[in-house]
Motif scaffolding. Sequence first.
Motif, PDB file in Angstrom:
ATOM      1  N   ALA A   6     -54.480 -36.521 -24.108  1.00 60.33           N
ATOM      2  CA  ALA A   6     -54.608 -36.421 -25.565  1.00 60.33           C
ATOM      3  C   ALA A   6     -55.523 -37.512 -26.097  1.00 60.33           C
ATOM      4  CB  ALA A   6     -53.230 -36.514 -26.215  1.00 60.33           C
ATOM      5  N   ALA A   7     -55.310 -38.733 -25.651  1.00 61.84           N
ATOM      6  CA  ALA A   7     -56.138 -39.842 -26.111  1.00 61.84           C
ATOM      7  C   ALA A   7     -57.594 -39.662 -25.691  1.00 61.84           C
ATOM      8  CB  ALA A   7     -55.588 -41.154 -25.568  1.00 61.84           C
ATOM      9  N   THR A  60     -34.808 -35.423 -25.304  1.00 61.79           N
ATOM     10  CA  THR A  60     -35.999 -34.624 -25.029  1.00 61.79           C
ATOM     11  C   THR A  60     -37.052 -34.826 -26.114  1.00 61.79           C
ATOM     12  OG1 THR A  60     -34.692 -32.956 -23.869  1.00 61.79           O
ATOM     13  CG2 THR A  60     -36.858 -32.278 -24.650  1.00 61.79           C
ATOM     14  N   LEU A  61     -36.633 -34.848 -27.360  1.00 59.22           N
ATOM     15  CA  LEU A  61     -37.584 -35.023 -28.458  1.00 59.22           C
ATOM     16  C   LEU A  61     -38.347 -36.338 -28.323  1.00 59.22           C
ATOM     17  CD1 LEU A  61     -38.717 -34.123 -31.238  1.00 59.22           C
ATOM     18  CD2 LEU A  61     -36.828 -35.387 -32.280  1.00 59.22           C
ATOM     19  N   TYR A  62     -37.617 -37.432 -28.146  1.00 61.75           N
ATOM     20  CA  TYR A  62     -38.261 -38.749 -28.159  1.00 61.75           C
ATOM     21  C   TYR A  62     -39.000 -39.071 -26.862  1.00 61.75           C
ATOM     22  CZ  TYR A  62     -35.480 -39.626 -32.364  1.00 61.75           C
ATOM     23  OH  TYR A  62     -34.935 -39.557 -33.616  1.00 61.75           O
ATOM     24  N   ASN A  63     -38.519 -38.569 -25.733  1.00 63.63           N
ATOM     25  CA  ASN A  63     -39.108 -38.961 -24.444  1.00 63.63           C
ATOM     26  C   ASN A  63     -40.049 -37.928 -23.838  1.00 63.63           C
ATOM     27  OD1 ASN A  63     -37.828 -41.650 -23.661  1.00 63.63           O
ATOM     28  ND2 ASN A  63     -36.024 -40.454 -24.233  1.00 63.63           N
ATOM     29  N   GLN A  64     -39.977 -36.676 -24.274  1.00 66.32           N
ATOM     30  CA  GLN A  64     -40.841 -35.640 -23.714  1.00 66.32           C
ATOM     31  C   GLN A  64     -41.816 -35.072 -24.737  1.00 66.32           C
ATOM     32  OE1 GLN A  64     -40.720 -34.989 -20.428  1.00 66.32           O
ATOM     33  NE2 GLN A  64     -39.032 -36.434 -20.193  1.00 66.32           N
ATOM     34  N   VAL A  65     -41.320 -34.741 -25.918  1.00 67.49           N
ATOM     35  CA  VAL A  65     -42.131 -34.044 -26.909  1.00 67.49           C
ATOM     36  C   VAL A  65     -43.092 -34.977 -27.645  1.00 67.49           C
ATOM     37  CG1 VAL A  65     -42.026 -32.779 -29.098  1.00 67.49           C
ATOM     38  CG2 VAL A  65     -40.444 -32.203 -27.234  1.00 67.49           C
ATOM     39  N   LEU A  66     -42.576 -36.090 -28.145  1.00 65.38           N
ATOM     40  CA  LEU A  66     -43.348 -36.918 -29.070  1.00 65.38           C
ATOM     41  C   LEU A  66     -44.359 -37.882 -28.448  1.00 65.38           C
ATOM     42  CD1 LEU A  66     -40.658 -37.800 -31.772  1.00 65.38           C
ATOM     43  CD2 LEU A  66     -42.368 -35.975 -31.802  1.00 65.38           C
ATOM     44  N   PRO A  67     -44.152 -38.401 -27.214  1.00 67.78           N
ATOM     45  CA  PRO A  67     -45.087 -39.414 -26.703  1.00 67.78           C
ATOM     46  C   PRO A  67     -46.567 -39.050 -26.735  1.00 67.78           C
ATOM     47  CG  PRO A  67     -43.102 -39.437 -25.384  1.00 67.78           C
ATOM     48  CD  PRO A  67     -42.971 -38.272 -26.322  1.00 67.78           C
ATOM     49  N   PRO A  68     -46.996 -37.822 -26.373  1.00 62.37           N
ATOM     50  CA  PRO A  68     -48.434 -37.542 -26.473  1.00 62.37           C
ATOM     51  C   PRO A  68     -48.966 -37.622 -27.898  1.00 62.37           C
ATOM     52  CG  PRO A  68     -47.355 -35.959 -25.027  1.00 62.37           C
ATOM     53  CD  PRO A  68     -46.273 -36.721 -25.708  1.00 62.37           C
ATOM     54  N   PHE A  69     -48.147 -37.243 -28.874  1.00 62.57           N
ATOM     55  CA  PHE A  69     -48.572 -37.352 -30.268  1.00 62.57           C
ATOM     56  C   PHE A  69     -48.728 -38.822 -30.672  1.00 62.57           C
ATOM     57  CE2 PHE A  69     -46.715 -33.124 -30.067  1.00 62.57           C
ATOM     58  CZ  PHE A  69     -47.636 -32.368 -30.778  1.00 62.57           C
ATOM     59  N   LYS A  70     -47.823 -39.653 -30.188  1.00 62.52           N
ATOM     60  CA  LYS A  70     -47.937 -41.084 -30.464  1.00 62.52           C
ATOM     61  C   LYS A  70     -49.227 -41.643 -29.865  1.00 62.52           C
ATOM     62  CE  LYS A  70     -46.315 -45.200 -31.769  1.00 62.52           C
ATOM     63  NZ  LYS A  70     -47.183 -46.158 -31.099  1.00 62.52           N
ATOM     64  N   GLU A  71     -49.579 -41.203 -28.661  1.00 58.38           N
ATOM     65  CA  GLU A  71     -50.831 -41.642 -28.039  1.00 58.38           C
ATOM     66  C   GLU A  71     -52.030 -41.219 -28.894  1.00 58.38           C
ATOM     67  OE1 GLU A  71     -51.539 -43.361 -25.270  1.00 58.38           O
ATOM     68  OE2 GLU A  71     -49.516 -43.627 -24.471  1.00 58.38           O
ATOM     69  N   ALA A  72     -51.974 -40.011 -29.437  1.00 58.24           N
ATOM     70  CA  ALA A  72     -53.073 -39.525 -30.271  1.00 58.24           C
ATOM     71  C   ALA A  72     -53.180 -40.323 -31.562  1.00 58.24           C
ATOM     72  CB  ALA A  72     -52.873 -38.044 -30.580  1.00 58.24           C
ATOM     73  N   VAL A  73     -52.041 -40.641 -32.175  1.00 57.43           N
ATOM     74  CA  VAL A  73     -52.047 -41.447 -33.397  1.00 57.43           C
ATOM     75  C   VAL A  73     -52.604 -42.831 -33.097  1.00 57.43           C
ATOM     76  CG1 VAL A  73     -50.583 -42.565 -35.121  1.00 57.43           C
ATOM     77  CG2 VAL A  73     -50.200 -40.166 -34.528  1.00 57.43           C
ATOM     78  N   ASP A  74     -52.175 -43.429 -31.986  1.00 57.85           N
ATOM     79  CA  ASP A  74     -52.687 -44.742 -31.605  1.00 57.85           C
ATOM     80  C   ASP A  74     -54.191 -44.702 -31.341  1.00 57.85           C
ATOM     81  OD1 ASP A  74     -50.148 -45.767 -31.845  1.00 57.85           O
ATOM     82  OD2 ASP A  74     -49.727 -45.785 -29.697  1.00 57.85           O
ATOM     83  N   ALA A  75     -54.685 -43.527 -30.908  1.00 56.41           N
ATOM     84  CA  ALA A  75     -56.126 -43.378 -30.650  1.00 56.41           C
ATOM     85  C   ALA A  75     -56.912 -43.134 -31.933  1.00 56.41           C
ATOM     86  CB  ALA A  75     -56.371 -42.236 -29.663  1.00 56.41           C
ATOM     87  N   GLY A  76     -56.211 -42.992 -33.070  1.00 60.43           N
ATOM     88  CA  GLY A  76     -56.890 -42.865 -34.356  1.00 60.43           C
ATOM     89  C   GLY A  76     -57.097 -41.454 -34.845  1.00 60.43           C
ATOM     90  N   ILE A  77     -56.358 -40.500 -34.328  1.00 62.39           N
ATOM     91  CA  ILE A  77     -56.556 -39.109 -34.733  1.00 62.39           C
ATOM     92  C   ILE A  77     -56.387 -38.977 -36.238  1.00 62.39           C
ATOM     93  CG2 ILE A  77     -54.165 -38.261 -34.501  1.00 62.39           C
ATOM     94  CD1 ILE A  77     -55.534 -35.870 -32.909  1.00 62.39           C
ATOM     95  N   ARG A  78     -57.179 -38.082 -36.853  1.00 65.26           N
ATOM     96  CA  ARG A  78     -57.237 -38.034 -38.309  1.00 65.26           C
ATOM     97  C   ARG A  78     -56.400 -36.935 -38.947  1.00 65.26           C
ATOM     98  NH1 ARG A  78     -56.600 -41.691 -39.036  1.00 65.26           N
ATOM     99  NH2 ARG A  78     -57.282 -41.841 -41.207  1.00 65.26           N
ATOM    100  N   SER A  79     -55.883 -35.997 -38.191  1.00 65.97           N
ATOM    101  CA  SER A  79     -54.986 -35.010 -38.787  1.00 65.97           C
ATOM    102  C   SER A  79     -53.981 -34.544 -37.755  1.00 65.97           C
ATOM    103  CB  SER A  79     -55.749 -33.812 -39.367  1.00 65.97           C
ATOM    104  OG  SER A  79     -56.351 -33.037 -38.349  1.00 65.97           O
ATOM    105  N   VAL A  80     -52.876 -34.014 -38.257  1.00 73.05           N
ATOM    106  CA  VAL A  80     -51.798 -33.478 -37.430  1.00 73.05           C
ATOM    107  C   VAL A  80     -51.425 -32.118 -37.992  1.00 73.05           C
ATOM    108  CG1 VAL A  80     -49.368 -33.763 -36.766  1.00 73.05           C
ATOM    109  CG2 VAL A  80     -50.907 -35.736 -36.746  1.00 73.05           C
TER     110      VAL A  80
END
Length: 758
Positions: free
Chosen positions: A189-190, A236-256
């Motif tokens: 994702a990043a 499952t939500l916190y450890n499987q679903v959300l981590p890639p989205f967190k990586e994208a946010v940390d990479a500066g993604i501009r929309s979700v």
Amino acid sequence: MNFKRILFISAMNMLTVTQVNAQQKLNPEIEKKIDVLMSKMTIDEKVGQMNQYNGFWDVTGPTPVGGSAEQKYENIKKGLVGSMLTVRGVKEVRAVQKIAVEQTRLGIPLIIGFDVIHGYKTLSPIPLAEAASWDLKAIEKSAEVAASEAAASGINWTFGPMMDISRDARWGRLMEGAGEDPFLGGKIAAARVKGFQGDNSFSSPLRIAATAKHFAAYGFIEGGLEYNSAEIGTNTLYNQVLPPFKEAVDAGIRSVMNSFNTINGVPATADKHILRDILKQKWAFSGFVISDWASIREMIPWGYSKDENAAAKAAVEAGTDMDMESGIYVPYLAELVKQGKVNESYIDEACRRILRVKFELGLFDDPYRFLDEKREKEVIGSKANHEAVLDMAKKSIVLLKNEKNLLPLKKSGQKILLLGSLAESKNSPLGSWRIASDNNTAVSVLEGMKQYKESDLQYVKGINTTTEEPTFLTEVQYNTTDRSGFEEAKKAAKNADVIVMVLGEHGFGSGEARSRTDLNLPGLQEEFMKEIYKINPNIVLVLNNGRPLTINWADENIPAIVEAWQLGIQAGNAVAQVLYGDYNPSGKLPMTFPRNVGQVPIYYNHMNTGRPFDKDNNVFWTHYSDSEKTPLYPFGYGLSYTTFEYSQPVINKNQFQKGEKPVVSVTIKNTGKYAGKEVAQLYIHDEFASVARPVKELKGFELVELKPGESKAIQFSLTDKELGFYDNSGNFIVESGTFKAMIGGNSAEVKQVSFEIK
């Protein structure tokens, strides 16, 4: 009044920035400009920025008269539209942008969105295939190519990358993502965000804003059934679903982008917890949230919102900033504010977030900066872009089996028979989600193999895979009755030294709304393979597919199997170069392949359960009575034309204090005859924790290239980020205890070392 004049007016009654976290590191100059602009906007114009329309007429043609198209046209002129999607091409985008900039009161430019999923015109492999490369630089380059072509066409925002983690091969949209693992998915994702957005400055007119989708849990929908509900626990939500989205946010993604599904009964479009509490507050996301297509309106049939007013209120209060094609925000939101039923701060926040991204893209400095016809002609379909996607395609191929050393094929002196209608297809290899590309533009496998002029190659179709050529909007009808080509193929098979059979799913057999209950080779393909095998067993099976398939019979009988996915416009050249040995395959599976659909969902990072295998590998209760428990091919699996040997891993010491970094080392040696690349994978297991941890979790990988006989030592450092996990309240924690670190070439074949965190 034109916006450029507004910028030089002193801001009066500056609006308060609502719900903006100080950690977001906002550009103060941009924030001041937004303040000035918003002080001049009416509530209707603010809501207008929250409205996105699909392309609805030939913008450079006559003005539409009557129906919804005319209303949309009028709303653009009134400043009631903030974005358009699927309008593409410099001439078309310029025409619609000109209306927004030159005919509206404030001249606020549109942001132009498009689904750039695996390329624009020059298509790369489908994203699941790219994930099989485990090559982050190549994946980043692929996204960069896609961004450059889309931007050259006037688009400045893509609805990608998709980062839904899923364990269910029945779900058709697997082809858009990176597979089953959150660590690999997060890294990919990043990489894709960086490829689309560059350094996030958008100084280049060939970079575009990216979108993290679908937020959240779309990949965990029940039964793999499209648009379904997801019932998942917090672990499952916190450890499987959300981590890639967190990586994208940390990479500066501009929309979700919201997902279509409900999460534990609440539509994701109205889920305050994930949108406000997690995304906007905890993660300090400063971009904006867009609904998926009409997902605000779809909350009514979900049984969540009783009418359009209720849907608009629920969505905006939850944090959905822009309405994609529901047509609900513009008619209802302003009135809800006037009635005191919705706080205007929600509209101010959403409008601010959208304007922020437009400023960042440079659209206020030059609304036409993405519109250059000369650049459009030079960039789209360039030689360099074709070379980049060919490189990506070769790296995406996974060698699953190679007995008898059938591969690589000999370039001369060997009679090779090519079978299967997919081998000559120039359309199926393009895969799904390629709405800007042209049909039948892929290099077919037949064309790719014909490039080897000295090869003694014969092609016989054998059977048609489908009864007719499908489209994105039609169901794939596989051939289940016409065996008329069997005999010709069987006759040709008698005289061949090696047979290459190209079988699998049509490119439109996976994707959105393409869920399946049967994961076998569809139609007559397995029967055809068995008939050829009776005549000549020297078969190389080349799979074209967008999801894991159940190929038990092939695994038991066919000596060589190549997972070639749908590889895009250069598919045939990539497959041919691998088959003939000009490229040594190095791909690894990003998803577990099941033995049968009854095992689904199947995934490597499962819990141990209370009655696992014993020390002699006997199964107690956690098993199937009619099938092996193990997968057909494990996560991370992939062979090479050479072989690799791993040493026993060692660790820098056995005990560590919290905050210290365990360093695990291993030496890898190329023990075969070919130069090749290996993806060394590091897994860990936290043996005893306050929340039970999976049997193994990927926490590192490195792509190693070695010549025959060459060895290389590599090291993996484990920081708190790798050692910790999220508890059931969403807090990231690192606990003391004993751990195992495991290194190997796939998730099932690893060597381990133990250590302790004090």
